[in-house]
Design a protein around this motif. Structure first.
Motif, mmCIF file in Angstrom:
data_model
loop_
_atom_site.group_PDB
_atom_site.id
_atom_site.type_symbol
_atom_site.label_atom_id
_atom_site.label_comp_id
_atom_site.label_asym_id
_atom_site.label_seq_id
_atom_site.Cartn_x
_atom_site.Cartn_y
_atom_site.Cartn_z
ATOM 1 N N ILE A 134 1.162 0.573 11.615
ATOM 2 C CA ILE A 134 0.528 1.595 10.415
ATOM 3 C C ILE A 134 1.669 2.817 10.489
ATOM 4 O O ILE A 134 2.380 2.961 9.342
ATOM 5 N N GLU A 135 1.882 2.905 11.454
ATOM 6 C CA GLU A 135 3.110 4.000 12.192
ATOM 7 C C GLU A 135 4.475 3.211 11.700
ATOM 8 O O GLU A 135 5.063 3.824 10.698
ATOM 9 N N THR A 136 4.943 2.081 12.437
ATOM 10 C CA THR A 136 6.443 1.293 10.967
ATOM 11 C C THR A 136 6.382 1.704 9.864
ATOM 12 O O THR A 136 7.781 2.076 9.525
ATOM 13 N N ALA A 137 5.303 1.156 9.234
ATOM 14 C CA ALA A 137 5.151 1.068 7.848
ATOM 15 C C ALA A 137 4.883 2.823 7.434
ATOM 16 O O ALA A 137 6.351 3.123 6.597
ATOM 17 N N ALA A 138 4.539 3.317 7.630
ATOM 18 C CA ALA A 138 5.038 4.984 7.367
ATOM 19 C C ALA A 138 6.501 5.617 7.605
ATOM 20 O O ALA A 138 6.856 6.036 6.566
ATOM 21 N N LYS A 139 7.254 5.288 8.192
ATOM 22 C CA LYS A 139 8.379 5.496 9.009
ATOM 23 C C LYS A 139 9.660 4.684 8.037
ATOM 24 O O LYS A 139 10.228 5.439 7.180
ATOM 25 N N LYS A 140 8.869 3.396 7.851
ATOM 26 C CA LYS A 140 9.220 2.725 6.714
ATOM 27 C C LYS A 140 9.278 3.698 5.014
ATOM 28 O O LYS A 140 10.968 3.348 4.609
ATOM 29 N N TRP A 141 8.258 3.621 4.635
ATOM 30 C CA TRP A 141 8.529 4.394 3.173
ATOM 31 C C TRP A 141 8.548 6.187 3.736
ATOM 32 O O TRP A 141 8.254 6.929 2.022
ATOM 33 N N GLN B 166 13.127 7.112 -1.354
ATOM 34 C CA GLN B 166 11.283 5.888 -1.434
ATOM 35 C C GLN B 166 10.928 7.353 -2.278
ATOM 36 O O GLN B 166 9.875 7.432 -1.874
ATOM 37 N N ASP B 167 10.911 6.952 -3.392
ATOM 38 C CA ASP B 167 10.259 8.385 -3.812
ATOM 39 C C ASP B 167 10.497 9.554 -3.082
ATOM 40 O O ASP B 167 9.639 10.639 -4.297
ATOM 41 N N GLY B 168 11.518 10.280 -2.783
ATOM 42 C CA GLY B 168 10.906 11.389 -2.290
ATOM 43 C C GLY B 168 9.783 11.654 -1.266
ATOM 44 O O GLY B 168 9.419 12.820 -0.783
ATOM 45 N N ILE C 297 0.532 -1.104 0.144
ATOM 46 C CA ILE C 297 -0.417 -0.193 -0.034
ATOM 47 C C ILE C 297 0.639 1.343 -0.107
ATOM 48 O O ILE C 297 0.687 2.159 -0.782
ATOM 49 N N PHE C 298 1.843 1.474 0.813
ATOM 50 C CA PHE C 298 2.646 2.793 1.111
ATOM 51 C C PHE C 298 3.567 2.638 0.124
ATOM 52 O O PHE C 298 3.433 3.727 -0.356
ATOM 53 N N ARG C 299 4.235 1.681 -0.712
ATOM 54 C CA ARG C 299 4.740 2.010 -2.190
ATOM 55 C C ARG C 299 4.216 2.290 -3.336
ATOM 56 O O ARG C 299 4.562 2.898 -3.617
ATOM 57 N N ALA C 300 2.934 1.876 -3.680
ATOM 58 C CA ALA C 300 2.064 2.753 -4.384
ATOM 59 C C ALA C 300 1.520 3.748 -4.537
ATOM 60 O O ALA C 300 1.637 4.651 -4.711
ATOM 61 N N VAL C 301 1.113 4.175 -3.141
ATOM 62 C CA VAL C 301 1.159 5.528 -3.020
ATOM 63 C C VAL C 301 2.056 6.487 -3.067
ATOM 64 O O VAL C 301 2.665 7.551 -3.715
#
Length: 253
Positions: free
Chosen positions: A229-236, A241-243, A202-206
């Protein structure tokens, strides 16, 4: 004049030390405390008694500051161009008002409106919970259809439903027999996903869809889900990661 609560008392208010001792004894007596007999005290005024009590209280109790009230974190959704809304269980209820507000604002194109894309992720354990604001989501999809036809634009609000609980045999039969343009579980055009969401995908696509953008991520639901979700938000949000930066906001219950 003494400043009540300041912790200080001017000499002009209660002057002689002997009077102060006598007045303290009188106050202690009124509070029911034991004290040794003191010489007869003069007739102090009620005002002096109150100021002495305030002085003693200020020297004992800590200072307490009260601030607020503060609004919820989800109110900041309108400060972003891109927003991701995650909700689970009863936490989806407040997001209904938010989506309704977005829908109304979209009805007035001339109004100031910064949001240009909303991703709504709706997670429930059972099929009955999807009926909570089904009519609202149907109206949002219909409004998106009209705008896309009139302005040849992309969908403004994308709805992604996730069912994490198991289906009964009767429910599975119903789903298989009613597959079509409308999802048999939610009644929406967007299909229901089974199981937990893949946050990395999800985060990669966004991030790929909105490079070099600040994306507001809003969550309301169980603490454990919010932590992932917070971990994924920080990771991406990291370099390379496309800035894209994901700004996480939560409201746990």
């Amino acid at each position: 004049m003494a400043v009540l609560g300041s912790g200080t008392t001017s000499a002009s208010t209660i002057a002689p030390d002997s009077d102060m001792r006598r007045l303290t004894s009188i106050v202690n007596d009124e509070r029911g405390n034991d004290w040794e007999a003191a010489p007869a005290a003069p007739d102090f005024s009620r005002r002096n008694r109150a100021e002495l009590a305030a002085h003693q209280t200020a020297s004992i109790l800590p200072q307490v500051l009260v601030d607020g009230p503060f609004g919820s974190a989800s109110e900041d959704v309108f400060n972003h161009e891109i927003a991701m809304l995650f909700c689970a269980g009863i936490g989806c209820t407040p997001f209904a008002s938010m989506l309704k507000s977005i829908r109304y604002r979209l009805s007035y194109p001339g109004s100031s409106f910064r949001l240009r894309k909303v991703y709504f992720f709706w997670v429930q354990r059972d099929t009955n919970s999807f009926a909570w604001f089904q009519n609202l989501l149907k109206a949002i999809e219909e409004g998106d259809d009209v705008r896309m036809i009139e302005g040849n634009t992309d969908s403004m609000i994308e709805i992604h439903s996730y069912l994490t609980g198991n289906l009964s045999y009767a429910q599975m039969t119903h789903v298989l027999m009613n597959i079509g343009e409308v999802d048999p579980i939610t009644g929406l055009r967007s299909p229901t996903n089974f199981g937990r969401s893949n946050l990395d995908l999800i985060f990669r696509a966004v991030a790929h869809e909105h490079p070099a953008s600040d994306v507001g991520v809003f969550f309301r639901g169980p603490h454990k889900m919010g932590a992932t979700i917070e971990t994924a938000a920080k990771k991406w949000s990291g370099e390379g990661q496309d800035g894209t930066k994901f700004l996480y906001n939560k409201e746990n219950f």
